[in-house]
Design an enzyme around this catalytic site. Structure first.
Site, PDB file in Angstrom:
ATOM      1  N   CYS A  35       0.823  -1.214   0.000  1.00 11.81           N
ATOM      2  CA  CYS A  35       0.000   0.000   0.000  1.00 11.81           C
ATOM      3  C   CYS A  35       0.852   1.257   0.000  1.00 11.81           C
ATOM      4  O   CYS A  35       0.351   2.340  -0.268  1.00 11.81           O
ATOM      5  CB  CYS A  35      -0.947   0.009   1.195  1.00 11.81           C
ATOM      6  SG  CYS A  35      -0.097   0.070   2.774  1.00 11.81           S
ATOM      7  N   ASP A  37       2.236   2.685   2.564  1.00  8.22           N
ATOM      8  CA  ASP A  37       2.124   3.488   3.783  1.00  8.22           C
ATOM      9  C   ASP A  37       3.393   3.366   4.628  1.00  8.22           C
ATOM     10  O   ASP A  37       4.048   2.317   4.646  1.00  8.22           O
ATOM     11  CB  ASP A  37       0.904   3.053   4.600  1.00  8.22           C
ATOM     12  CG  ASP A  37      -0.397   3.413   3.891  1.00  8.22           C
ATOM     13  OD1 ASP A  37      -0.324   4.104   2.866  1.00  8.22           O
ATOM     14  OD2 ASP A  37      -1.461   3.008   4.370  1.00  8.22           O
ATOM     15  N   CYS A  60      -3.045   5.384   5.546  1.00  7.46           N
ATOM     16  CA  CYS A  60      -4.501   5.365   5.546  1.00  7.46           C
ATOM     17  C   CYS A  60      -5.049   5.671   6.945  1.00  7.46           C
ATOM     18  O   CYS A  60      -4.307   5.703   7.928  1.00  7.46           O
ATOM     19  CB  CYS A  60      -4.981   3.987   5.093  1.00  7.46           C
ATOM     20  SG  CYS A  60      -4.736   2.727   6.349  1.00  7.46           S
ATOM     21  N   CYS A 104      -2.752  -2.810   8.678  1.00 10.43           N
ATOM     22  CA  CYS A 104      -2.448  -1.470   9.182  1.00 10.43           C
ATOM     23  C   CYS A 104      -2.029  -1.546  10.654  1.00 10.43           C
ATOM     24  O   CYS A 104      -1.124  -0.823  11.083  1.00 10.43           O
ATOM     25  CB  CYS A 104      -3.648  -0.544   9.024  1.00 10.43           C
ATOM     26  SG  CYS A 104      -4.471  -0.689   7.429  1.00 10.43           S
TER      27      CYS A 104
HETATM   28 FE1  FES Z   1      -1.665   0.114   4.271  1.00  7.65          FE
HETATM   29 FE2  FES Z   1      -3.510   0.911   5.907  1.00  7.65          FE
HETATM   30  S1  FES Z   1      -3.742   0.526   3.800  1.00  7.65           S
HETATM   31  S2  FES Z   1      -1.395   0.662   6.321  1.00  7.65           S
END
Ligand code: FES
Length: 130
Positions: A35, A37, A60, A104
């Site tokens: 993702c 992040d 996110c 996450c």
């Molecule tokens: Fe990757 Fe939340 S979508 S940490």
């Protein structure tokens, strides 16, 4: 049922412990390649207690809520307890996360582990069992 619990929404809208600690005793940064992040944790440790913890999360809403809750769970706790923090405990404290958002909370666990490992690298004398 709402997709996200009230606790998730609360910690997303009003995240606790956001920021940077200057001269932190431990810093950990982790990311999720899928993702994209990124989460960074800063720890201030004195007398084997997590005196302060702050985070910066570029990610996110669930990642922000997980970081915020994770900091609340370890702040003021002994380092040995902070080491035991699991993503499951973070997700449970948030009253759950959707299955596809559990990674996450894994990021929060990993960021804290990484910051604690950095602390032990800087202070090898503090490592348990040494
Ligand atoms: Fe990757 Fe939340 S979508 S940490």
């Amino acid at each position: 049922m709402a997709l996200y619990s009230e606790k998730v929404m609360d910690h997303f809208r009003n995240p606790r412990n956001v920021g940077v600690i200057e001269n932190a005793d431990g810093i950990g940064e982790v990311g999720n390649a899928k993702c994209g992040d990124i989460m960074k944790m800063y720890l201030k440790i004195e007398d084997d207690i997590v005196q302060d913890v702050k985070f910066e999360t570029f990610g996110c809403g669930s990642a922000i809520a997980s970081s915020s809750m994770a900091t609340e769970l370890i702040k003021g706790r002994p380092v040995s307890e902070a080491m035991q923090l699991t993503n499951k405990a973070v997700a449970e404290a948030l009253d759950g996360l959707p299955a596809y958002k559990l990674h996450c909370s894994v990021l929060a666990e990993e960021a804290i582990q990484s910051a604690l490992n950095n602390y032990y690298e800087k202070h090898p004398d503090k490592k348990p069992g040494d």
